[in-house]
Design a protein around this motif. Structure first.
Motif, PDB file in Angstrom:
ATOM      1  N   UNK A  76      11.881  -2.580  11.083  1.00 20.18           N
ATOM      2  CA  UNK A  76      11.318  -3.263   9.912  1.00 20.18           C
ATOM      3  C   UNK A  76      11.648  -2.502   8.631  1.00 20.18           C
ATOM      4  N   UNK A  77      11.923  -3.224   7.577  1.00 16.29           N
ATOM      5  CA  UNK A  77      12.186  -2.588   6.291  1.00 16.29           C
ATOM      6  C   UNK A  77      10.887  -2.061   5.698  1.00 16.29           C
ATOM      7  N   UNK A  78      10.900  -0.803   5.293  1.00 20.40           N
ATOM      8  CA  UNK A  78       9.749  -0.215   4.614  1.00 20.40           C
ATOM      9  C   UNK A  78       9.839  -0.559   3.133  1.00 20.40           C
ATOM     10  N   UNK A  79       8.790  -1.192   2.616  1.00 17.97           N
ATOM     11  CA  UNK A  79       8.773  -1.619   1.219  1.00 17.97           C
ATOM     12  C   UNK A  79       8.013  -0.634   0.334  1.00 17.97           C
ATOM     13  N   UNK A  80       6.879  -0.170   0.821  1.00 21.52           N
ATOM     14  CA  UNK A  80       6.079   0.801   0.066  1.00 21.52           C
ATOM     15  C   UNK A  80       5.447   1.777   1.043  1.00 21.52           C
ATOM     16  N   UNK A  81       5.533   3.047   0.725  1.00 20.37           N
ATOM     17  CA  UNK A  81       4.746   4.074   1.419  1.00 20.37           C
ATOM     18  C   UNK A  81       4.066   4.882   0.342  1.00 20.37           C
ATOM     19  N   UNK A  82       2.726   4.853   0.320  1.00 27.26           N
ATOM     20  CA  UNK A  82       2.016   5.492  -0.780  1.00 27.26           C
ATOM     21  C   UNK A  82       0.601   5.862  -0.346  1.00 27.26           C
ATOM     22  N   UNK A  83      -0.156   6.417  -1.296  1.00 25.99           N
ATOM     23  CA  UNK A  83      -1.528   6.854  -1.034  1.00 25.99           C
ATOM     24  C   UNK A  83      -2.418   6.498  -2.208  1.00 25.99           C
ATOM     25  N   UNK A  84      -3.702   6.266  -1.902  1.00 29.31           N
ATOM     26  CA  UNK A  84      -4.730   6.220  -2.922  1.00 29.31           C
ATOM     27  C   UNK A  84      -5.488   7.542  -2.843  1.00 29.31           C
ATOM     28  N   UNK A  85      -6.654   7.614  -3.442  1.00 25.82           N
ATOM     29  CA  UNK A  85      -7.404   8.872  -3.403  1.00 25.82           C
ATOM     30  C   UNK A  85      -7.893   9.226  -2.009  1.00 25.82           C
TER      31      UNK A  85
END
Length: 288
Positions: A76-85
């Motif tokens: 699968x294509x990764x579109x966003x990898x991120x974090x919140x607090x």
């Protein structure tokens, strides 16, 4: 558990699109998984506590990218990898599920074999990663036997010993295995392996195209992936025939399946308790 509003806002800002529907999906014991829909598209979202599993999704995204770079089998294509607090998340393309037909099984076997032809100068990986929720060490070794002992078996045996899930006799047998292991197989070049290849970690889409998901990549002995496919079922004869036709395994590979499956069984002992201990001991007894 509902998704925090700030996380959805973060995704909408990064996508530049509004989320109009959120549906929980089954996602195992580690992550919360959702289907997200915009007016025109659908995505898969994985969420977990950023402090419980630091870097997990970043490492998963890197693992998918490595497999994708081989141009052998889809991920699968990764579109966003991120974090919140407080949370970490991974947003990926939606794969519409299809049926595991003979054509799909054949493609899975052939494409996995081609992925396994991608090699490295050492056994290991450029970063540690996760096997389930457990950290997986990938320090480099010149020999598979050394890598399998030092980076796979010993760390899991230590955890099981700390949890008092293994007896002194179990520990003695593992020490015997470490001594015998180099003589139980013939070394071959490192292969890029998925590392956690059970039936829940591949998908077939609506066009009979196979995808690998949730990797625990390393450069290892390719028999390790094949062994894992036999542990819980879900791979048919067509898959194995297609793999062998594309990249035949060394003589005696069937006898070594239980040897390589000592690692995932140790992982399951450590994650789920003693229910897998008898199976672990049966495999261990086959070689010592």
């Amino acid at each position: 558990m509902p998704i925090a509003e700030r996380l959805i806002q973060d995704i909408e800002i990064k996508l530049g699109k509004s989320i109009i529907n959120i549906t929980p999906l089954s996602g195992g014991s580690i992550n919360r998984v959702y289907s997200l829909q915009t007016a025109m598209e659908r995505f898969v979202l994985k969420v977990n506590n950023r402090f419980n599993f630091p870097g997990m999704f970043n490492l998963e995204a890197q693992g998918l990218e490595i497999i994708c770079s081989t141009q052998t089998i889809a991920v699968p294509e990764v579109l966003i990898q991120s974090e919140t607090d407080t949370e970490s998340y991974l947003l990926m393309e939606w794969i519409t599920p299809g049926n595991t037909t003979q054509k799909a099984s054949e493609a899975l076997g052939e494409q996995l074999a081609q992925m396994h032809r991608h090699t490295s100068h050492s056994f290991g990986f450029y970063t540690d990663n996760y096997m389930g929720s457990l950290r997986q060490s990938n320090q480099l070794h010149e020999r598979w036997s050394d890598f399998f002992i030092d980076e796979r078996l010993k760390p899991m045996v230590r955890i099981a010993q700390t949890k008092q899930l293994l007896t002194n006799n179990d520990l003695r047998l593992f020490e015997l295995l470490y001594q015998k292991l180099p003589g139980l197989f013939t070394e071959e070049p490192p292969a890029l392996v998925h590392g956690d290849l059970w039936s829940g970690n591949y998908m077939i889409d609506a066009h009979e195209k196979p995808y690998l998901i949730d990797p625990a990549d390393s450069y290892s002995n390719r028999e390790f992936d094949i062994a894992m496919t036999t542990l819980f079922g879900g791979f048919d004869k067509t898959f194995y025939d297609a793999y062998h036709a594309s990249y035949p395994l060394q003589t005696g590979w069937q006898r070594r399946l239980k040897l390589w499956n000592l690692y995932p069984l140790l992982v399951h002992v450590n994650l789920f308790g003693g229910t897998y201990t008898n199976q672990l001991r049966e495999c261990l007894a086959s070689f010592v």
